[in-house]
Write an enzyme that holds these catalytic residues in place. Sequence first.
Site, PDB file in Angstrom:
ATOM      1  N   LYS A  77       0.834  -1.203   0.000  1.00  0.00           N
ATOM      2  CA  LYS A  77       0.000   0.000   0.000  1.00  0.00           C
ATOM      3  C   LYS A  77       0.874   1.260   0.000  1.00  0.00           C
ATOM      4  O   LYS A  77       2.086   1.178   0.223  1.00  0.00           O
ATOM      5  CB  LYS A  77      -0.917  -0.043   1.231  1.00  0.00           C
TER       6      LYS A  77
ATOM      7  N   TYR B   6     -11.949  -2.857  -3.357  1.00  0.00           N
ATOM      8  CA  TYR B   6     -12.532  -2.942  -2.013  1.00  0.00           C
ATOM      9  C   TYR B   6     -14.070  -2.994  -2.051  1.00  0.00           C
ATOM     10  O   TYR B   6     -14.717  -2.618  -1.072  1.00  0.00           O
ATOM     11  CB  TYR B   6     -12.045  -1.776  -1.154  1.00  0.00           C
TER      12      TYR B   6
ATOM     13  N   PHE C 186     -15.868   3.090   6.872  1.00  0.00           N
ATOM     14  CA  PHE C 186     -14.516   3.558   6.546  1.00  0.00           C
ATOM     15  C   PHE C 186     -14.195   3.452   5.052  1.00  0.00           C
ATOM     16  O   PHE C 186     -13.072   3.719   4.642  1.00  0.00           O
ATOM     17  CB  PHE C 186     -13.473   2.776   7.357  1.00  0.00           C
TER      18      PHE C 186
ATOM     19  N   ARG D 260      -1.370 -14.667   4.135  1.00  0.00           N
ATOM     20  CA  ARG D 260      -2.191 -13.998   5.167  1.00  0.00           C
ATOM     21  C   ARG D 260      -1.552 -14.195   6.546  1.00  0.00           C
ATOM     22  O   ARG D 260      -1.534 -13.279   7.359  1.00  0.00           O
ATOM     23  CB  ARG D 260      -3.622 -14.548   5.174  1.00  0.00           C
TER      24      ARG D 260
ATOM     25  N   THR E 210      -5.593  -8.032  10.937  1.00  0.00           N
ATOM     26  CA  THR E 210      -6.013  -6.674  10.585  1.00  0.00           C
ATOM     27  C   THR E 210      -5.936  -5.742  11.794  1.00  0.00           C
ATOM     28  O   THR E 210      -5.469  -4.607  11.680  1.00  0.00           O
ATOM     29  CB  THR E 210      -7.466  -6.695  10.051  1.00  0.00           C
TER      30      THR E 210
ATOM     31  N   ARG F 202       2.759  -6.948   9.431  1.00  0.00           N
ATOM     32  CA  ARG F 202       2.075  -5.893  10.186  1.00  0.00           C
ATOM     33  C   ARG F 202       2.562  -5.834  11.629  1.00  0.00           C
ATOM     34  O   ARG F 202       2.728  -4.755  12.189  1.00  0.00           O
ATOM     35  CB  ARG F 202       0.560  -6.121  10.118  1.00  0.00           C
TER      36      ARG F 202
ATOM     37  N   ASN G 177      -1.647  -0.072   7.120  1.00  0.00           N
ATOM     38  CA  ASN G 177      -1.087  -1.348   7.577  1.00  0.00           C
ATOM     39  C   ASN G 177      -0.251  -2.032   6.499  1.00  0.00           C
ATOM     40  O   ASN G 177      -0.120  -3.241   6.463  1.00  0.00           O
ATOM     41  CB  ASN G 177      -2.204  -2.249   8.094  1.00  0.00           C
TER      42      ASN G 177
ATOM     43  N   HIS H   5      -1.783  -5.506   1.474  1.00  0.00           N
ATOM     44  CA  HIS H   5      -3.029  -6.243   1.242  1.00  0.00           C
ATOM     45  C   HIS H   5      -2.696  -7.633   0.731  1.00  0.00           C
ATOM     46  O   HIS H   5      -1.778  -7.795  -0.061  1.00  0.00           O
ATOM     47  CB  HIS H   5      -3.887  -5.527   0.182  1.00  0.00           C
TER      48      HIS H   5
ATOM     49  N   GLU I  24      -9.264 -10.467  -7.670  1.00  0.00           N
ATOM     50  CA  GLU I  24      -8.259  -9.402  -7.583  1.00  0.00           C
ATOM     51  C   GLU I  24      -7.176  -9.556  -8.658  1.00  0.00           C
ATOM     52  O   GLU I  24      -6.722  -8.559  -9.227  1.00  0.00           O
ATOM     53  CB  GLU I  24      -7.665  -9.381  -6.168  1.00  0.00           C
TER      54      GLU I  24
HETATM   55  P1  IDP Z   1      -7.395  -7.043   5.633  1.00  0.00           P
HETATM   56  O1  IDP Z   1      -6.554  -6.041   4.887  1.00  0.00           O
HETATM   57  O2  IDP Z   1      -6.645  -7.604   6.820  1.00  0.00           O
HETATM   58  O3  IDP Z   1      -7.990  -8.104   4.749  1.00  0.00           O
HETATM   59  P2  IDP Z   1     -10.096  -5.931   5.767  1.00  0.00           P
HETATM   60  O4  IDP Z   1     -11.042  -6.145   6.890  1.00  0.00           O
HETATM   61  O5  IDP Z   1     -10.369  -6.613   4.466  1.00  0.00           O
HETATM   62  O6  IDP Z   1      -8.623  -6.250   6.300  1.00  0.00           O
HETATM   63  O7  IDP Z   1     -10.047  -4.360   5.521  1.00  0.00           O
HETATM   64  C1  IDP Z   1      -9.407  -3.834   4.379  1.00  0.00           C
HETATM   65  C2  IDP Z   1      -8.530  -2.671   4.796  1.00  0.00           C
HETATM   66  O8  IDP Z   1      -9.366  -1.610   5.256  1.00  0.00           O
HETATM   67  C3  IDP Z   1      -7.583  -2.944   5.984  1.00  0.00           C
HETATM   68  O9  IDP Z   1      -6.382  -3.545   5.585  1.00  0.00           O
HETATM   69  C4  IDP Z   1      -7.365  -1.557   6.520  1.00  0.00           C
HETATM   70  O10 IDP Z   1      -6.403  -0.854   5.732  1.00  0.00           O
HETATM   71  C5  IDP Z   1      -8.729  -0.901   6.300  1.00  0.00           C
HETATM   72  N1  IDP Z   1      -9.616  -1.004   7.471  1.00  0.00           N
HETATM   73  C6  IDP Z   1     -10.202  -2.111   7.971  1.00  0.00           C
HETATM   74  N2  IDP Z   1     -10.990  -1.822   9.024  1.00  0.00           N
HETATM   75  C7  IDP Z   1     -10.919  -0.475   9.168  1.00  0.00           C
HETATM   76  C8  IDP Z   1     -11.529   0.453  10.100  1.00  0.00           C
HETATM   77  O11 IDP Z   1     -12.308   0.092  10.984  1.00  0.00           O
HETATM   78  N3  IDP Z   1     -11.192   1.774   9.925  1.00  0.00           N
HETATM   79  C9  IDP Z   1     -10.349   2.208   8.953  1.00  0.00           C
HETATM   80  N4  IDP Z   1      -9.770   1.372   8.071  1.00  0.00           N
HETATM   81  C10 IDP Z   1     -10.045   0.049   8.177  1.00  0.00           C
HETATM   82 MG    MG Z   2      -9.488  -8.047   3.280  1.00  0.00          MG
END
Ligand code: IDP
Ligand code: MG
Length: 134
Positions: free
Chosen positions: A9, A49, A57, A85, A91, A102, A112, A115, A126
């Site tokens: 990212k 996304y 968010f 993963r 996350t 992370r 973070n 992805h 994807e």
């Molecule tokens: P992942 O990247 O671990 O798969 P996901 O739940 O798919 O996590 O969320 C996608 C991305 O959205 C996360 O990597 C993070 O950058 C962002 N994200 C997830 N939850 C939140 C939140 O509650 N607030 C702000 N950003 C979030």
């Molecule tokens: Mg995800």
Amino acid sequence: MEKTFIMVKPDGLERRLTGEIIRRFENRGLILQEMKMLTPDRTLAEAHYAVHRERPFFGELVSFITSGPVVAMVWEGPDVIKLTRTMIGATKPAEALPGTIRGDYTAELQKNLIHGSDSPESAQYEIDLWFGSK
Ligand code: IDP
Ligand code: MG
């Protein structure tokens, strides 16, 4: 052999961590199949996304992911979706264990670094979205 979509990212590029991330996957024995650097436009980011479209968010997430260049990759290996993963880490920052990407480099929920696809269906979607059908 299984394939997955991985993206460094914008914060990962800003922090000069692209090489470190690639090194970890290479050291693990995974094979880099495709790689390109680009700044995603809104359409691409929203499609990427799409599953989070209704989340509060979503807007902030799309802004973040379009804020600068990302490095999009396809990696191949046995059980590579689950394995990457695990290497990426959880996350929620407090659940991302030390030793994960992370867990070693971030404490933020949104910024973070990386992805990774979370299922065979999302990997296919994807990879098609970012690289065309493969
Ligand atoms: P992942 O990247 O671990 O798969 P996901 O739940 O798919 O996590 O969320 C996608 C991305 O959205 C996360 O990597 C993070 O950058 C962002 N994200 C997830 N939850 C939140 C939140 O509650 N607030 C702000 N950003 C979030
Ligand atoms: Mg995800």
